[in-house]
Motif scaffolding. Structure first.
Motif, mmCIF file in Angstrom:
data_model
loop_
_atom_site.group_PDB
_atom_site.id
_atom_site.type_symbol
_atom_site.label_atom_id
_atom_site.label_comp_id
_atom_site.label_asym_id
_atom_site.label_seq_id
_atom_site.Cartn_x
_atom_site.Cartn_y
_atom_site.Cartn_z
ATOM 1 N N GLN A 57 0.807 -1.219 0.000
ATOM 2 C CA GLN A 57 0.000 0.000 0.000
ATOM 3 C C GLN A 57 0.844 1.275 0.000
ATOM 4 O OE1 GLN A 57 -3.350 0.116 -0.352
ATOM 5 N NE2 GLN A 57 -3.198 -2.084 -0.645
ATOM 6 N N ALA A 58 2.148 1.164 0.237
ATOM 7 C CA ALA A 58 3.015 2.345 0.272
ATOM 8 C C ALA A 58 3.471 2.779 -1.115
ATOM 9 C CB ALA A 58 4.212 2.093 1.186
ATOM 10 N N GLY A 59 3.250 1.952 -2.136
ATOM 11 C CA GLY A 59 3.527 2.343 -3.513
ATOM 12 C C GLY A 59 4.999 2.478 -3.866
ATOM 13 N N ASP A 60 5.288 3.421 -4.765
ATOM 14 C CA ASP A 60 6.643 3.588 -5.298
ATOM 15 C C ASP A 60 7.712 3.863 -4.242
ATOM 16 O OD1 ASP A 60 5.776 3.031 -7.850
ATOM 17 O OD2 ASP A 60 5.615 5.143 -8.453
ATOM 18 N N PRO A 61 7.445 4.696 -3.222
ATOM 19 C CA PRO A 61 8.496 4.901 -2.211
ATOM 20 C C PRO A 61 8.957 3.604 -1.551
ATOM 21 C CG PRO A 61 6.813 6.581 -1.986
ATOM 22 C CD PRO A 61 6.290 5.565 -2.986
ATOM 23 N N ALA A 62 8.025 2.668 -1.356
ATOM 24 C CA ALA A 62 8.384 1.377 -0.754
ATOM 25 C C ALA A 62 9.278 0.569 -1.680
ATOM 26 C CB ALA A 62 7.123 0.588 -0.420
ATOM 27 N N LEU A 63 8.961 0.606 -2.964
ATOM 28 C CA LEU A 63 9.777 -0.127 -3.934
ATOM 29 C C LEU A 63 11.139 0.533 -4.125
ATOM 30 C CD1 LEU A 63 7.006 -0.954 -6.545
ATOM 31 C CD2 LEU A 63 7.931 -2.436 -4.754
ATOM 32 N N ASP A 64 11.178 1.861 -4.138
ATOM 33 C CA ASP A 64 12.459 2.569 -4.249
ATOM 34 C C ASP A 64 13.357 2.249 -3.059
ATOM 35 O OD1 ASP A 64 11.686 3.746 -6.617
ATOM 36 O OD2 ASP A 64 11.132 5.662 -5.689
ATOM 37 N N VAL A 104 13.808 3.948 16.712
ATOM 38 C CA VAL A 104 14.424 3.297 17.872
ATOM 39 C C VAL A 104 13.357 2.462 18.565
ATOM 40 C CG1 VAL A 104 15.493 3.711 20.125
ATOM 41 C CG2 VAL A 104 16.095 5.144 18.168
ATOM 42 N N GLY A 105 13.727 1.288 18.998
ATOM 43 C CA GLY A 105 12.797 0.421 19.713
ATOM 44 C C GLY A 105 13.124 -1.023 19.450
ATOM 45 N N PRO A 106 12.592 -1.905 20.290
ATOM 46 C CA PRO A 106 12.865 -3.332 20.100
ATOM 47 C C PRO A 106 12.164 -3.864 18.858
ATOM 48 C CG PRO A 106 11.245 -3.034 21.820
ATOM 49 C CD PRO A 106 11.701 -1.663 21.419
ATOM 50 N N PRO A 107 12.736 -4.898 18.237
ATOM 51 C CA PRO A 107 12.072 -5.501 17.083
ATOM 52 C C PRO A 107 10.844 -6.307 17.524
ATOM 53 C CG PRO A 107 14.090 -6.679 17.579
ATOM 54 C CD PRO A 107 14.035 -5.511 18.509
ATOM 55 N N PHE A 108 9.947 -6.498 16.580
ATOM 56 C CA PHE A 108 8.785 -7.349 16.772
ATOM 57 C C PHE A 108 9.156 -8.740 16.268
ATOM 58 C CE2 PHE A 108 7.365 -3.016 16.004
ATOM 59 C CZ PHE A 108 6.530 -2.790 17.082
ATOM 60 N N GLU A 109 8.336 -9.738 16.575
ATOM 61 C CA GLU A 109 8.626 -11.096 16.102
ATOM 62 C C GLU A 109 7.354 -11.751 15.568
ATOM 63 O OE1 GLU A 109 10.564 -15.228 17.796
ATOM 64 O OE2 GLU A 109 11.439 -13.325 18.424
ATOM 65 N N LEU A 110 7.524 -12.499 14.488
ATOM 66 C CA LEU A 110 6.449 -13.299 13.906
ATOM 67 C C LEU A 110 6.964 -14.720 13.702
ATOM 68 C CD1 LEU A 110 4.940 -10.820 11.286
ATOM 69 C CD2 LEU A 110 3.777 -11.769 13.288
ATOM 70 N N PRO A 111 6.075 -15.716 13.684
ATOM 71 C CA PRO A 111 6.519 -17.105 13.592
ATOM 72 C C PRO A 111 7.095 -17.492 12.230
ATOM 73 C CG PRO A 111 4.127 -16.997 13.637
ATOM 74 C CD PRO A 111 4.632 -15.608 13.883
ATOM 75 N N THR A 112 6.731 -16.756 11.164
ATOM 76 C CA THR A 112 7.213 -17.108 9.823
ATOM 77 C C THR A 112 7.434 -15.860 8.981
ATOM 78 O OG1 THR A 112 5.009 -17.243 8.834
ATOM 79 C CG2 THR A 112 5.899 -19.285 9.817
ATOM 80 N N LEU A 113 8.262 -15.992 7.980
ATOM 81 C CA LEU A 113 8.436 -14.928 7.003
ATOM 82 C C LEU A 113 7.133 -14.693 6.251
ATOM 83 C CD1 LEU A 113 10.075 -12.884 5.418
ATOM 84 C CD2 LEU A 113 11.006 -14.786 4.055
ATOM 85 N N ARG A 114 6.404 -15.753 5.982
ATOM 86 C CA ARG A 114 5.117 -15.618 5.280
ATOM 87 C C ARG A 114 4.161 -14.709 6.045
ATOM 88 N NH1 ARG A 114 2.801 -14.530 1.173
ATOM 89 N NH2 ARG A 114 0.679 -15.201 0.971
ATOM 90 N N ALA A 115 4.154 -14.806 7.367
ATOM 91 C CA ALA A 115 3.291 -13.944 8.170
ATOM 92 C C ALA A 115 3.684 -12.475 8.000
ATOM 93 C CB ALA A 115 3.368 -14.354 9.644
ATOM 94 N N LEU A 116 4.962 -12.194 7.894
ATOM 95 C CA LEU A 116 5.415 -10.822 7.669
ATOM 96 C C LEU A 116 5.018 -10.353 6.267
ATOM 97 C CD1 LEU A 116 6.827 -8.288 8.643
ATOM 98 C CD2 LEU A 116 8.981 -9.294 7.863
ATOM 99 N N GLU A 117 5.155 -11.223 5.278
ATOM 100 C CA GLU A 117 4.757 -10.874 3.907
ATOM 101 C C GLU A 117 3.249 -10.570 3.849
ATOM 102 O OE1 GLU A 117 6.281 -14.365 2.040
ATOM 103 O OE2 GLU A 117 8.204 -13.401 1.546
ATOM 104 N N GLU A 118 2.461 -11.307 4.616
ATOM 105 C CA GLU A 118 1.019 -11.040 4.682
ATOM 106 C C GLU A 118 0.749 -9.703 5.349
ATOM 107 O OE1 GLU A 118 -0.609 -14.497 6.584
ATOM 108 O OE2 GLU A 118 -0.311 -15.751 4.806
ATOM 109 N N LEU A 119 1.512 -9.381 6.380
ATOM 110 C CA LEU A 119 1.382 -8.077 7.028
ATOM 111 C C LEU A 119 1.699 -6.954 6.034
ATOM 112 C CD1 LEU A 119 1.034 -6.332 9.619
ATOM 113 C CD2 LEU A 119 3.490 -6.674 10.002
ATOM 114 N N ALA A 120 2.748 -7.138 5.247
ATOM 115 C CA ALA A 120 3.148 -6.117 4.262
ATOM 116 C C ALA A 120 2.111 -5.971 3.146
ATOM 117 C CB ALA A 120 4.508 -6.476 3.671
ATOM 118 N N ALA A 121 1.350 -7.025 2.882
ATOM 119 C CA ALA A 121 0.344 -6.989 1.826
ATOM 120 C C ALA A 121 -1.011 -6.472 2.330
ATOM 121 C CB ALA A 121 0.163 -8.384 1.224
ATOM 122 N N ALA A 122 -1.189 -6.388 3.649
ATOM 123 C CA ALA A 122 -2.478 -5.972 4.227
ATOM 124 C C ALA A 122 -2.754 -4.507 3.941
ATOM 125 C CB ALA A 122 -2.475 -6.234 5.727
ATOM 126 N N VAL A 123 -4.016 -4.203 3.847
ATOM 127 C CA VAL A 123 -4.439 -2.818 3.581
ATOM 128 C C VAL A 123 -4.323 -1.981 4.805
ATOM 129 C CG1 VAL A 123 -6.365 -1.353 2.892
ATOM 130 C CG2 VAL A 123 -5.998 -3.551 1.781
#
Length: 123
Positions: A57-64, A104-123
């Motif tokens: 959803q972030a468009g061209d800036p995300a791809l750049d 700045v801040g601690p990282p978050f954690e997800l059980p799989t890379l696929r779950a992160l890819e789904e988060l990135a694809a969410a609206v």
């Protein structure tokens, strides 16, 4: 070869890069540009994989930003920075015009890379 022929491109040399996939859980941090999440930088918890995932959803800036993060992660690999260290390496630095910034801040954690890819694809 005529002008109608398709040129053949071959990579002659490219810097070492981290693996881009993992089956382990991932830790991730948001990447922001102008206070908008444009993607996520992630690192595997149990192997040497890391990468940037653009938010659809972030468009061209995300791809750049993907180009800039590929360059940054190749630099990290060449300088012995581990993937998990890379998550923190750029945290708190000023906003790069292409790469954005990692807050700045601690990282978050997800059980799989696929779950992160789904988060990135969410609206």
């Amino acid at each position: 070869m005529s002008l109608k022929d398709q040129p053949e491109f071959r990579t002659v040399w490219a810097p070492d890069a981290y693996p881009r996939t993992t089956s382990s859980p991932v830790r991730y941090v948001p990447v922001l540009k102008d206070d908008t999440v444009i993607g996520y930088l992630w690192a595997a918890t149990t192997d040497d994989a890391t990468q940037y995932v653009p938010r659809e959803q972030a468009g061209d800036p995300a791809l750049d930003a993907a180009v800039a993060w590929t360059r940054r992660l190749r630099w990290a690999k060449a300088n012995g920075v581990t993937p998990l260290q890379a998550l923190r390496h750029w945290a708190g630095e000023g906003e790069d015009p292409r790469a954005g910034l990692v807050p700045v801040g601690p990282p978050f954690e997800l059980p799989t890379l696929r779950a992160l890819e789904e988060l990135a694809a969410a609206v």
